[in-house]
Design a protein around this motif. Structure first.
Motif, PDB file in Angstrom:
ATOM      1  N   GLY A 224      49.148  20.027  15.726  1.00 56.68           N
ATOM      2  CA  GLY A 224      48.001  21.061  15.305  1.00 56.68           C
ATOM      3  C   GLY A 224      47.027  21.244  16.399  1.00 56.68           C
ATOM      4  O   GLY A 224      47.410  21.162  17.698  1.00 56.68           O
ATOM      5  N   ASN A 225      45.790  21.243  15.811  1.00 62.59           N
ATOM      6  CA  ASN A 225      44.484  21.078  16.818  1.00 62.59           C
ATOM      7  C   ASN A 225      44.136  19.959  16.692  1.00 62.59           C
ATOM      8  O   ASN A 225      42.916  19.568  17.514  1.00 62.59           O
ATOM      9  N   ASN A 226      44.800  18.838  16.190  1.00 65.60           N
ATOM     10  CA  ASN A 226      44.462  17.479  16.565  1.00 65.60           C
ATOM     11  C   ASN A 226      44.358  16.957  18.222  1.00 65.60           C
ATOM     12  O   ASN A 226      45.511  17.126  18.775  1.00 65.60           O
ATOM     13  N   LYS A 343      54.802  28.968  26.903  1.00 62.80           N
ATOM     14  CA  LYS A 343      53.672  27.795  26.981  1.00 62.80           C
ATOM     15  C   LYS A 343      52.308  28.275  26.850  1.00 62.80           C
ATOM     16  O   LYS A 343      51.517  27.741  26.539  1.00 62.80           O
ATOM     17  N   ASN A 344      51.869  29.382  27.752  1.00 66.62           N
ATOM     18  CA  ASN A 344      50.562  29.990  27.797  1.00 66.62           C
ATOM     19  C   ASN A 344      50.074  30.301  26.407  1.00 66.62           C
ATOM     20  O   ASN A 344      48.900  29.730  26.272  1.00 66.62           O
ATOM     21  N   ASP A 349      46.434  29.561  21.970  1.00 75.26           N
ATOM     22  CA  ASP A 349      46.055  30.221  20.657  1.00 75.26           C
ATOM     23  C   ASP A 349      45.729  29.284  19.433  1.00 75.26           C
ATOM     24  O   ASP A 349      46.714  28.735  18.794  1.00 75.26           O
ATOM     25  N   TYR A 350      44.520  29.027  19.151  1.00 67.81           N
ATOM     26  CA  TYR A 350      44.145  27.886  18.025  1.00 67.81           C
ATOM     27  C   TYR A 350      45.002  28.479  16.755  1.00 67.81           C
ATOM     28  O   TYR A 350      45.146  27.501  15.857  1.00 67.81           O
ATOM     29  N   VAL A 355      49.141  27.549  12.114  1.00 67.25           N
ATOM     30  CA  VAL A 355      50.339  28.030  11.283  1.00 67.25           C
ATOM     31  C   VAL A 355      51.579  26.829  11.848  1.00 67.25           C
ATOM     32  O   VAL A 355      52.449  26.825  10.967  1.00 67.25           O
ATOM     33  N   LEU A 356      51.779  26.707  13.139  1.00 69.43           N
ATOM     34  CA  LEU A 356      52.731  25.761  13.523  1.00 69.43           C
ATOM     35  C   LEU A 356      52.687  24.433  12.868  1.00 69.43           C
ATOM     36  O   LEU A 356      53.454  23.705  12.457  1.00 69.43           O
TER      37      LEU A 356
END
Length: 417
Positions: A224-226, A343-344, A349-350, A355-356
């Motif tokens: 995720g955002n970690n 990939k971009n 997209d945070y 969601v992922l």
């Protein structure tokens, strides 16, 4: 915390090592002429509020040493007794290290926790550790944030885009294998402890074949955002530290260091091979506080590279090399037309990362339930196929949960489309 350090005829002769909120002291009790005196000399400026024995959850192997946690005014210190002694000597000063080790070797109340953050599986149940109880100087990852709640429709939308990503490759079965491997790589700590084996994987291919897109997708599903640990391994020591950071899959993009012929890289490759079947990598106890520790092969590596060395066939079961040729890679035009993930967008997209990540956590739970009820093959090739199949079936399950229609199998090859 007070412990006698000298005995005569079975009785303490009055000399003690003492750890207290004032510091660590050598204390002597003197009694003469019906008068008692206490003589104290400070041996360390470390202020000790509490001492606890550490009991690691999720580890079924003997680490060969005792681990202790010391509570101080500025936080806690944790590690093996040798590690802590060297660290305290370096940072706080410590004049009687052997006596301090003797104090730490006594029994204290136990505190249970995890060696590292990430998913931990014991054969029956999955637990996700958000804090690490073992944090030596080289441990860069001590916390793991779980994703926020994500609405069902958002997950459904992104799962459809993942499916479109798979279908945008000219060889979607390769993508399916990588996604299935990437899910099960989060259980490498369990497989290496219990079965003595789980391989690392390197994806090989030219530029613009979609290697990086697949690795980015794997990263955000489980991280995720970690932020990943800031270690890009160029040596055996760096790779050893990286493998010991977390149970999460570790992604290395464009691992160009593999192409070097240096002895450092050869040693690193040797560790990459051996970590597939050796769980306790190394125990280091030196005068250098920054390298001491017990290193474990917790994480599995998924990397991509333009690797062109001759591959030793004896190592192919320990490091799996997956080649994506130009005519097998991503069809960018098709990907753009079908709103596939590239990939971009994956990198920038945070909100997509959240969601992922929510999908990844759900996948881990599904896989753990399936794994608990799966009889794995005993031979190495069959064992790996069994694991990959658990990952594949878990992906199918999550697509079904969100009512995403899959087309029939193509040419007998198992793939999502």
């Amino acid at each position: 915390f007070e412990e006698c350090i000298e005995y005569a005829n079975g009785s303490c002769n009055g000399e003690y090592i003492v750890a207290s909120p004032r510091g660590v002291f050598h204390r002597r009790y003197i009694t003469s002429n019906n008068r008692s005196d206490i003589i104290e000399r400070q041996v360390s400026s470390l202020k000790v509020y509490a001492i606890k024995d550490i009991e690691f959850k999720g580890l079924s192997v003997d680490l060969g040493t005792k681990f202790v946690k010391i509570e101080t005014p500025t936080g806690s210190l944790s590690g093996s007794i040798d590690e802590l002694t060297v660290y305290i000597q370096s940072v706080y000063g410590l004049k009687r290290p052997d006596e301090f080790k003797f104090l730490l070797n006594k029994q204290y109340p136990k505190e249970s926790g995890f060696y590292a953050v990430g998913p931990w599986f014991d054969g029956k149940q999955l637990t996700i550790a958000t804090e690490s109880l073992y944090n030596p100087a080289w441990k860069k990852l001590t916390e793991y944030r779980l994703p926020p709640e994500v609405p069902r429709d958002k997950k459904t939308e992104v799962l459809k885009r993942i499916l479109a990503t798979v279908q945008s490759y000219r060889r979607p079965d390769i993508v399916t294998w990588i996604l299935s491997y990437g899910l099960m790589a989060n259980f490498a700590h369990y497989f290496r402890q219990v079965y003595g084996y789980f391989p690392n994987t390197v994806v090989i291919g030219r530029r613009q074949t979609g290697k990086t897109t697949l690795l980015a997708l794997e990263q955000y599903l489980f991280w995720g955002n970690n932020p990943p640990p800031p270690i890009r391994p160029k040596s055996e020591a760096q790779l050893r530290q990286l493998l010991s950071q977390t149970t999460l899959i570790t992604i290395i993009e464009d691992w160009r260091e593999l192409e070097s012929d240096s002895s450092q890289v050869e040693d690193m490759l040797s560790l990459l091979h051996s970590s597939a079947q050796t769980f306790v990598l190394r125990r280091i106890s030196t005068s250098n506080k920054d390298v001491n520790g017990v290193y474990l092969a917790l994480s599995a590596i998924l990397a991509d590279a333009n690797y062109n060395k001759d591959i030793d066939t004896d190592t192919l079961d320990k490091v799996i090399f997956i080649t994506i040729d130009k005519d097998e890679g991503v069809d960018v035009k098709r990907a753009e037309e079908t709103d596939a993930l590239l990939k971009n967008e994956l990198r920038s997209d945070y909100s997509l990362h959240n969601v992922l990540h929510a999908i990844g956590i759900e996948l881990l739970q599904i896989a753990s339930e399936k794994l608990a009820n799966t009889q794995l093959a005993k031979d190495r090739a069959g064992f790996l196929m069994s694991i990959i199949n658990v990952g594949y079936q878990s992906w199918l399950e999550i697509f079904r949960r969100y009512n995403i229609e899959l087309t029939s199998t193509v040419n007998g090859v198992k793939e999502f489309p």
